[in-house]
Design an enzyme around this catalytic site. Sequence first.
Site, PDB file in Angstrom:
ATOM      1  N   LEU A 100       0.726  -1.033  -0.076  1.00 51.63           N
ATOM      2  CA  LEU A 100       0.199  -0.158   0.146  1.00 51.63           C
ATOM      3  C   LEU A 100       0.966   1.211  -0.024  1.00 51.63           C
ATOM      4  O   LEU A 100       1.792   1.346   0.588  1.00 51.63           O
ATOM      5  CB  LEU A 100      -0.913  -0.020   1.264  1.00 51.63           C
ATOM      6  CG  LEU A 100      -1.774  -1.272   1.319  1.00 51.63           C
ATOM      7  CD1 LEU A 100      -2.546  -1.222   2.786  1.00 51.63           C
ATOM      8  CD2 LEU A 100      -2.691  -1.143   0.163  1.00 51.63           C
ATOM      9  N   HIS A 116       2.017 -11.253   9.149  1.00 51.30           N
ATOM     10  CA  HIS A 116       3.122 -11.886   8.541  1.00 51.30           C
ATOM     11  C   HIS A 116       3.451 -13.188   9.222  1.00 51.30           C
ATOM     12  O   HIS A 116       3.659 -13.417  10.359  1.00 51.30           O
ATOM     13  CB  HIS A 116       4.237 -10.799   8.842  1.00 51.30           C
ATOM     14  CG  HIS A 116       5.598 -11.105   7.789  1.00 51.30           C
ATOM     15  ND1 HIS A 116       5.501 -10.958   6.606  1.00 51.30           N
ATOM     16  CD2 HIS A 116       6.514 -11.942   8.230  1.00 51.30           C
ATOM     17  CE1 HIS A 116       6.584 -11.672   5.954  1.00 51.30           C
ATOM     18  NE2 HIS A 116       7.231 -11.902   7.242  1.00 51.30           N
TER      19      HIS A 116
HETATM   20  C1  GRF Z   1      -0.910 -15.751   5.795  1.00 49.63           C
HETATM   21  O1  GRF Z   1      -0.083 -16.650   5.973  1.00 49.63           O
HETATM   22  C2  GRF Z   1      -0.419 -14.287   6.148  1.00 49.63           C
HETATM   23  O2  GRF Z   1       0.698 -14.373   7.259  1.00 49.63           O
HETATM   24  C3  GRF Z   1       0.213 -13.763   5.067  1.00 49.63           C
HETATM   25  O3  GRF Z   1      -0.876 -14.162   3.891  1.00 49.63           O
HETATM   26  C4  GRF Z   1      -1.376 -15.396   4.388  1.00 49.63           C
HETATM   27  C5  GRF Z   1      -2.675 -15.485   4.111  1.00 49.63           C
HETATM   28  O4  GRF Z   1      -3.407 -16.489   4.098  1.00 49.63           O
HETATM   29  N1  GRF Z   1       0.202 -12.195   4.981  1.00 49.63           N
HETATM   30  P1  GRF Z   1      -5.013 -16.639   4.415  1.00 49.63           P
HETATM   31  O5  GRF Z   1      -5.633 -16.195   2.837  1.00 49.63           O
HETATM   32  O6  GRF Z   1      -5.567 -15.861   5.468  1.00 49.63           O
HETATM   33  O7  GRF Z   1      -5.456 -18.179   4.355  1.00 49.63           O
END
Ligand code: GRF
Length: 209
Positions: A100, A116
């Site tokens: 963003l 993350h």
């Molecule tokens: C997660 O592992 C998160 O840490 C990362 O993207 C992934 C999203 O997974 N930023 P989901 O779509 O919530 O299953």
Amino acid sequence: MANNHPFRIGVLGSGKGSNFAAIASAVAAGTLPAEIAIVLSDVADAGILALARERGLPAQFIAPGKFRTKLEEDAERAFVNALNAAQVDLVVLAGFMRVLKGDFLRAFEGRIVNIHPSLLPSFPGLASWKQALDYGVKVTGCTVHFVDAGVDSGAIIGQQTVPVLDHDTAETLHQRIHAAEHELYPRCVAALARREILVQGRRVIRKLP
Ligand code: GRF
């Protein structure tokens, strides 16, 4: 953030939406005192949109434009407008795969959070579970943080550890990190919704009762 209305969250995701589902379940269970006001995606057939619609929540695809890792200006405006129209107090990134930029960040300053899949500041960027495995760390995990103009660099709200096991593959480690995310993210968003969080520079702490 006004105190006299339900805390409204807008969720942005590009993928399957398991973190969104964990947050929606916590809302439904009453452990996260908030309303999911809108779910937005830059991917027309993203699982997160289907999961939102199954739950009867407003869900919208917004075409991201020609770039691969960021939003085109018009698209960015459309995301901001949709979030403003939904009167969100907090923007929750749940697997949103675009960085963003200024106008978006300014529109929701201090009100955007992300999850993350590593213990930041270790292993920012992509496939962090694989980075952790390849590096050989014995403990990794996940981090919920505020979003700033950098990549995975904002102030840390919460972290949960996950041990790296001797026989882990990228896949098995990723699965356990995902499971940890589903506990951590709703807890952190709930603390924000309850306005229990105090930000002092990079230090994000719990307010004393
Ligand atoms: C997660 O592992 C998160 O840490 C990362 O993207 C992934 C999203 O997974 N930023 P989901 O779509 O919530 O299953």
